[in-house]
Design a protein around this motif. Structure first.
Motif, PDB file in Angstrom:
ATOM      1  N   ARG A   7     -15.677   6.925   1.303  1.00 18.55           N
ATOM      2  CA  ARG A   7     -14.377   6.385   0.886  1.00 18.55           C
ATOM      3  C   ARG A   7     -14.385   6.038  -0.601  1.00 18.55           C
ATOM      4  NH1 ARG A   7     -12.274   0.786   3.459  1.00 18.55           N
ATOM      5  NH2 ARG A   7     -13.932   0.007   2.111  1.00 18.55           N
ATOM      6  N   ALA A   8     -15.539   5.585  -1.092  1.00 19.69           N
ATOM      7  CA  ALA A   8     -15.601   5.185  -2.499  1.00 19.69           C
ATOM      8  C   ALA A   8     -15.701   6.402  -3.420  1.00 19.69           C
ATOM      9  CB  ALA A   8     -16.784   4.247  -2.716  1.00 19.69           C
ATOM     10  N   ILE A  56     -12.445   9.433  -4.202  1.00 16.61           N
ATOM     11  CA  ILE A  56     -11.409   9.287  -5.239  1.00 16.61           C
ATOM     12  C   ILE A  56     -11.942   9.732  -6.606  1.00 16.61           C
ATOM     13  CG2 ILE A  56     -10.177   7.432  -4.044  1.00 16.61           C
ATOM     14  CD1 ILE A  56     -11.552   5.425  -5.853  1.00 16.61           C
ATOM     15  N   ILE A 108      -2.952   6.585  -1.376  1.00 15.64           N
ATOM     16  CA  ILE A 108      -2.337   5.620  -2.300  1.00 15.64           C
ATOM     17  C   ILE A 108      -1.973   6.311  -3.608  1.00 15.64           C
ATOM     18  CG2 ILE A 108      -2.863   3.605  -3.751  1.00 15.64           C
ATOM     19  CD1 ILE A 108      -2.314   2.701  -0.989  1.00 15.64           C
ATOM     20  N   ARG A 109      -2.824   7.248  -4.042  1.00 17.05           N
ATOM     21  CA  ARG A 109      -2.567   7.960  -5.297  1.00 17.05           C
ATOM     22  C   ARG A 109      -1.516   9.052  -5.151  1.00 17.05           C
ATOM     23  NH1 ARG A 109      -7.204   5.790  -5.747  1.00 17.05           N
ATOM     24  NH2 ARG A 109      -8.305   5.458  -7.712  1.00 17.05           N
ATOM     25  N   PHE A 123      -7.792   6.909   2.320  1.00 10.02           N
ATOM     26  CA  PHE A 123      -6.920   5.808   1.883  1.00 10.02           C
ATOM     27  C   PHE A 123      -6.609   5.855   0.380  1.00 10.02           C
ATOM     28  CE2 PHE A 123      -5.843   1.475   0.643  1.00 10.02           C
ATOM     29  CZ  PHE A 123      -5.017   1.068   1.660  1.00 10.02           C
ATOM     30  N   GLY A 124      -7.659   5.965  -0.415  1.00 12.52           N
ATOM     31  CA  GLY A 124      -7.476   5.958  -1.864  1.00 12.52           C
ATOM     32  C   GLY A 124      -6.648   7.140  -2.343  1.00 12.52           C
ATOM     33  N   PHE A 130     -12.355   2.601 -10.183  1.00 13.61           N
ATOM     34  CA  PHE A 130     -13.759   2.516  -9.793  1.00 13.61           C
ATOM     35  C   PHE A 130     -13.830   2.547  -8.271  1.00 13.61           C
ATOM     36  CE2 PHE A 130     -14.813  -0.326 -13.714  1.00 13.61           C
ATOM     37  CZ  PHE A 130     -14.534   0.737 -14.548  1.00 13.61           C
TER      38      PHE A 130
END
Lengths: 363, 299
Positions: A149-150, A153, A105-106, A101-102, A80
């Motif tokens: 940013r949200a 992803i 990380i993935r 960032f997300g 989410f």
């Protein structure tokens, strides 16, 4: 990454010690829907959001995405996207790194990462700020970075925790439109927490009104606005005049309330048959001039000029304080004649009683 | 009167336009005190170090220090104690402060216990260590009774005794500083990282540690400087003649055993230079990190 058909919260509860922040919340969200959780601070809306995000473990109930139970998953496994009230941008990373960032990380490969970050930054119109640190941006820009940013992803669900409450009034309106536009173009399922009913009405497909951890009403903006279930929701939806008066007559769906110097007939919103009831009236539903229906005389005490109209705080002949909007300029001490159509007077038998447990809405 | 007031006001404005605030004059007494109590003795000491007792040019003492390995070796011996002590104290503070940063029942008590050694003097700690780590102390008795060792481990009157003493007395300082830096980091940042897919370790690695790094550097510097001037414990639980003959001991011996104040000053100056070198290196490392606001308490 893929979407889902329904997100189901079933009897979701959260207690902190002896206080219950959220009491058996039942809510089903369709894929693509924009749902607003609305209520004053302490109503449980942020608790509900944090439970959805996985930042707060439930003390009861469960959350399902289609057939997958997700309430045991840690936040990093839920996929989410969340926008925080204070934006929570990483102060040591550039705008580009924040948005990426997300994806980093993935383990998204560099070329794809760059492309998607560029797309997201273009979407929020911040492509030229990519190399800056968040501290160099204005509040509105920081908010847009947080949104980029949200959503970059491609989250299954976007959670927004009062994202506009730290912005000034003008920017708030602007960003509200931006958020609505993003939702219309990307179709991301969104749960949006706010204490501002205007924001909820403007943005949401469906509104959940909460009080003390309990749902008071679930409905479309139109339903919640025009047909509040009780005085609490009415008060939240701009029915500023909540006048508790003795009941003098009931006829069909109509109820008449009266006291010396004030007589109001309105629409019964529930089946209660108490000796008193509450008449809920919006300030702008009064019409100037003495009409046939529900006439009343008000002595102006405070008059605020709002341009198109004047907001008046006045006193009825029976000594009740009422809030009224009138088109003409009036002065304190003046007496004004008003009337209000009976179908704009909602009569509730509940007064301001504590919420009934399990009060589910007509959503 | 009025004209005089106007003139004064004009003066203040003119000064302000040049970036001078008359209120700064209030600093003068403090500057004088610092100059008298710190700057003058320091410069006096530097001057003294350049006037060797035995003559031979201004730098004779420095040359003598570096030619005599018994003297110059003290630099390494001090570094060997102060660097690990500071590193361990800062390193151990990080996970503990990380766990203690939130609000929970008993946090104050736990913090108080961790900080308690600050109130103990170095001599008391040294005395305790002698009893606890000595050949007949609890530590060795437990090891012997468990048959983990055949004869008592030597942990006092050598390097280890001094290191333990530095850890006990230095940890509370490092911990308190790290805890306050840690509390300054907005916990929402880690929550944001979590919603973006970062697990616990990556949250620490990519968010908390980079934001904490400048604070860790500052803490390391203070812990290091504190440990570098080690003196009582090097004498009491160390081996002051050999393994733990730190610079402070060398300076003390020069001053109060040989009455060579010039040489003692030389060693003191070199102590400062050695510390400054380490501090400069750490500051360069610190400069590579973001040092602005971290969004936590008080921002």
């Amino acid at each position: 990454m893929s979407g889902f058909r329904t997100l189901r919260m079933s009897e979701v509860s959260r207690r902190f010690g002896t206080t219950t922040a959220l009491d058996r919340l039942d809510l089903t969200i369709e894929g693509g829907e924009f749902v607003a959780l609305l209520g004053p601070s302490g109503c449980g809306k942020s608790t509900a959001l944090n439970c959805l995000a996985g930042l707060l473990p439930l003390t009861g109930g469960g959350i399902w995405l289609d057939d997958e139970r997700i309430d045991g998953l840690p936040p990093e496994k839920r996929g989410f996207g969340m926008v925080f009230q204070n934006y929570a941008l990483f102060p040591h990373l550039t705008v580009r790194k924040n948005v990426g960032f997300g994806l980093a990380i993935r383990g998204v490969p560099k070329p794809e990462l760059t492309r998607r970050v560029d797309e997201a930054l273009a979407l929020v119109e911040l492509a030229d700020q990519a190399a800056k640190l968040p501290g160099r941006l204005s509040g509105g820009q920081q908010q847009r970075v947080a949104i980029a940013r949200a959503i970059v992803i491609r989250p299954r669900l976007v959670l927004m925790d009062e994202p506009l409450s730290n912005l000034d009034a003008k920017l708030r309106l602007q960003m509200r439109t931006e958020i609505r536009r993003l939702h219309q173009s990307l179709g991301l399922t969104t749960v949006y927490v706010t204490h501002d009913q205007e924001e909820a009405l403007a943005l949401a497909d469906r509104i959940v009104v909460l009080r003390g951890g309990v749902v008071e009403q679930i409905g479309t903006p139109e339903e919640v606005y025009a047909q509040p279930r009780n005085t609490y929701v009415a008060g939240f939806m701009g029915y500023r005049n909540l006048l508790e008066l003795p009941v003098t007559g009931r006829e069909g769906g109509r109820v008449t309330l009266a006291e010396p110097g004030l007589r109001l007939t309105g629409v019964a919103r529930d089946r209660s048959a108490g000796a008193t009831a509450v008449a809920a009236i919006r300030p702008d539903d009064f019409t100037a001039g003495r009409g046939a229906a529900n006439p009343l005389t008000v002595t102006v005490e405070v008059a605020e000029f709002h341009g198109r109209e004047t907001a008046v705080e006045g006193v009825t002949e029976s000594g009740r304080v009422v809030h009224v909007r009138v088109p003409e300029r009036v002065r304190p001490g003046e007496k004004i004649e008003l009337s209000v159509p009976p179908d704009r007077v909602l009569v509730f038998g509940d007064g301001d009683h504590p919420p009934r447990p399990g009060a589910a809405g007509a959503g | 009167m009025a004209a005089e007031g106007a003139a004064r006001l004009g003066m203040r404005h003119r000064l302000a336009e040049r970036g001078i605030d008359r209120v700064l004059l209030l600093l003068v007494p403090a500057v004088l005190v610092v100059a008298a109590l710190f700057l003058y003795p320091m410069l006096y000491g530097v001057g003294l170090s350049l006037q060797p007792r035995a003559g031979g040019g201004p730098f004779a003492n420095y040359l003598a220090f570096f030619r005599d390995s018994y003297q110059s070796g003290t630099i390494w011996k001090t570094m060997r104690l102060a660097l690990p002590a500071a590193l361990i104290n800062v390193g151990a503070s990080v996970p503990i402060a990380y766990r203690l940063r939130g609000r929970f029942r008993g946090r104050r008590l736990l913090t108080a216990i961790l900080v308690l050694p600050v109130t103990l003097g170095t001599v008391l700690v040294a005395d305790g260590l002698l009893r606890y780590l000595g050949p007949k102390g609890w530590f060795n008795r437990v090891l012997l009774d468990l048959h983990l060792v055949d004869e008592p481990v030597r942990l006092i009157y050598n390097y280890w005794g001094v290191l333990f003493s530095l850890l006990i007395t230095g940890f509370p300082f490092a911990f308190l500083l790290v805890l306050s830096y840690m509390s300054g980091i907005d916990p929402t940042l880690e929550r944001a990282a979590a919603t973006l897919g970062a697990g616990p370790w990556r949250r620490v690695r990519h968010v908390t540690l980079p934001l904490l790094a400048p604070g860790l550097a500052t803490t390391f510097i203070l812990a290091f400087v504190l440990a570098f001037s080690v003196f009582p414990s090097a004498n009491l639980v160390g081996e002051p003649a050999n393994e733990t003959r730190v610079m402070a001991i060398a300076a003390y011996q020069a001053a109060f055993e040989k009455y060579d104040y010039s040489m003692a000053s030389t060693i003191a100056v070199l102590m400062g230079v050695a510390e400054l070198l380490v501090v400069a290196l750490v500051l360069v490392w610190r400069g590579r990190f973001y040092t602005g606001t971290t969004g936590g308490k008080g921002s």
